[in-house]
Design an enzyme around this catalytic site. Structure first.
Site, PDB file in Angstrom:
ATOM      1  N   PRO A 144      32.569  32.343-116.123  1.00  0.00           N
ATOM      2  CA  PRO A 144      32.830  31.818-117.476  1.00  0.00           C
ATOM      3  C   PRO A 144      31.540  31.790-118.298  1.00  0.00           C
ATOM      4  O   PRO A 144      30.530  31.299-117.833  1.00  0.00           O
ATOM      5  CB  PRO A 144      33.323  30.389-117.217  1.00  0.00           C
ATOM      6  CG  PRO A 144      33.715  30.349-115.785  1.00  0.00           C
ATOM      7  CD  PRO A 144      32.879  31.378-115.083  1.00  0.00           C
ATOM      8  N   GLU A 145      31.590  32.367-119.489  1.00  0.00           N
ATOM      9  CA  GLU A 145      30.426  32.336-120.371  1.00  0.00           C
ATOM     10  C   GLU A 145      30.685  31.327-121.489  1.00  0.00           C
ATOM     11  O   GLU A 145      31.723  30.688-121.535  1.00  0.00           O
ATOM     12  CB  GLU A 145      30.161  33.742-120.916  1.00  0.00           C
ATOM     13  CG  GLU A 145      29.833  34.705-119.771  1.00  0.00           C
ATOM     14  CD  GLU A 145      28.952  35.859-120.204  1.00  0.00           C
ATOM     15  OE1 GLU A 145      28.019  35.622-120.981  1.00  0.00           O
ATOM     16  OE2 GLU A 145      29.212  36.985-119.769  1.00  0.00           O
TER      17      GLU A 145
END
Ligand SMILES: [Zn+2]
Length: 271
Positions: A2-3
């Site tokens: 997840p960014e």
């Protein structure tokens, strides 16, 4: 992994369910996350109200009456609102049960995520204290980028992904922002003009904003706060498109390796 857009999407998805709700209990099913979840945490947070759901870099911040919970999604984590008592799945690591009948449930197969608590100012927490500006903050300006790029020797893509310059610009977003700014990822930072720095700051923000609006990028193991995958992937210009035609000029896109990460670019559009 997840960014920033995925974390922001999660924040926006959860905030309406969490804001102003009281925590009934915290059930930790697996305390061995990236850092061990303290045994005393359940007692500390029970009865507290979640005043606000914030974010700093890739940390979700649940601001409580007397402290802050810091949640990091790690490599594969997701935090979702589920009905209290919903059957547990494999890799569910903790439930934060709220007085609304919902629980914030954390699932993380690889257990690189974390759940921490600080009684002090969250910005003073050792993990947050030294962080660079947020991409949407005024401090991340063209002037700032220009100044920082004068004294660095690395390629611009690597500098952009360095969390000491700006937080939350991972590989996908660095590649996409450089394409939009028409700057080749291998350019020596010192050769960037002021105009290019301005374009790059704008492009970073545009790419992140579009990704947040689309609910994050679809990654193999990522789910948004509502359990649905994001759709930004369909709108990528260069990332993982080597050998395909540039959406702007038709030239065949190329890939190379920079600092052990794959980089994608258009040899015609990016100078
Ligand atoms: Zn092109």
């Amino acid at each position: 992994m997840p960014e920033l857009p995925e974390v922001e999407t999660t924040r926006r998805g959860l905030a309406p369910h969490a804001r102003q709700r009281r925590i009934i209990s915290l059930s930790v099913y697996e305390p061995r996350l990236r850092w061990p979840v303290p045994r005393s945490l359940a007692r500390r947070v029970a009865g507290q109200r979640i005043r606000r759901v914030g974010r700093r870099a890739k940390y979700l911040l649940l601001h409580l009456d007397t402290g802050t919970l810091l949640v990091h999604l790690g490599m594969s984590g997701n935090l979702r609102a589920v009905p209290r008592g919903a059957p547990r799945a494999k890799h569910d690591q903790f439930d934060l049960v709220l007085d609304s009948g919902l629980a914030l449930r954390f699932n993380d197969p690889r257990r690189f995520g974390s759940l921490l608590y600080t009684a002090g100012e969250p910005d003073e927490h050792p993990l947050l204290r030294g962080l660079a500006p947020e991409p949407f903050a005024r401090a991340f300006s063209a002037e700032y980028l220009w100044r920082v790029t004068r004294r660095r020797r690395v390629a611009i893509k690597q500098l952009l992904m360095n969390s000491h310059l700006v937080v939350g610009v991972g590989n996908i977003y660095a590649s996409e922002a450089l394409f939009r700014a028409r700057i080749r990822p291998t350019r020596a930072t010192r050769t960037l003009t002021r105009a290019e720095c301005a374009r790059l700051v704008r492009s970073v923000r545009t790419v992140l904003r579009l990704a947040i609006r689309a609910g994050g990028t679809t990654l193999r193991d990522y789910l948004g706060a509502d359990g649905l995958p994001g759709y930004f992937r369909q709108r990528l210009y260069v990332y993982e498109r080597a050998g395909k035609p540039c959406r702007r000029c038709g030239t065949t896109l190329r890939a190379l390796t920079q600092g052990a990460r794959s980089t994608y670019y258009c040899p015609s559009c990016q100078k």
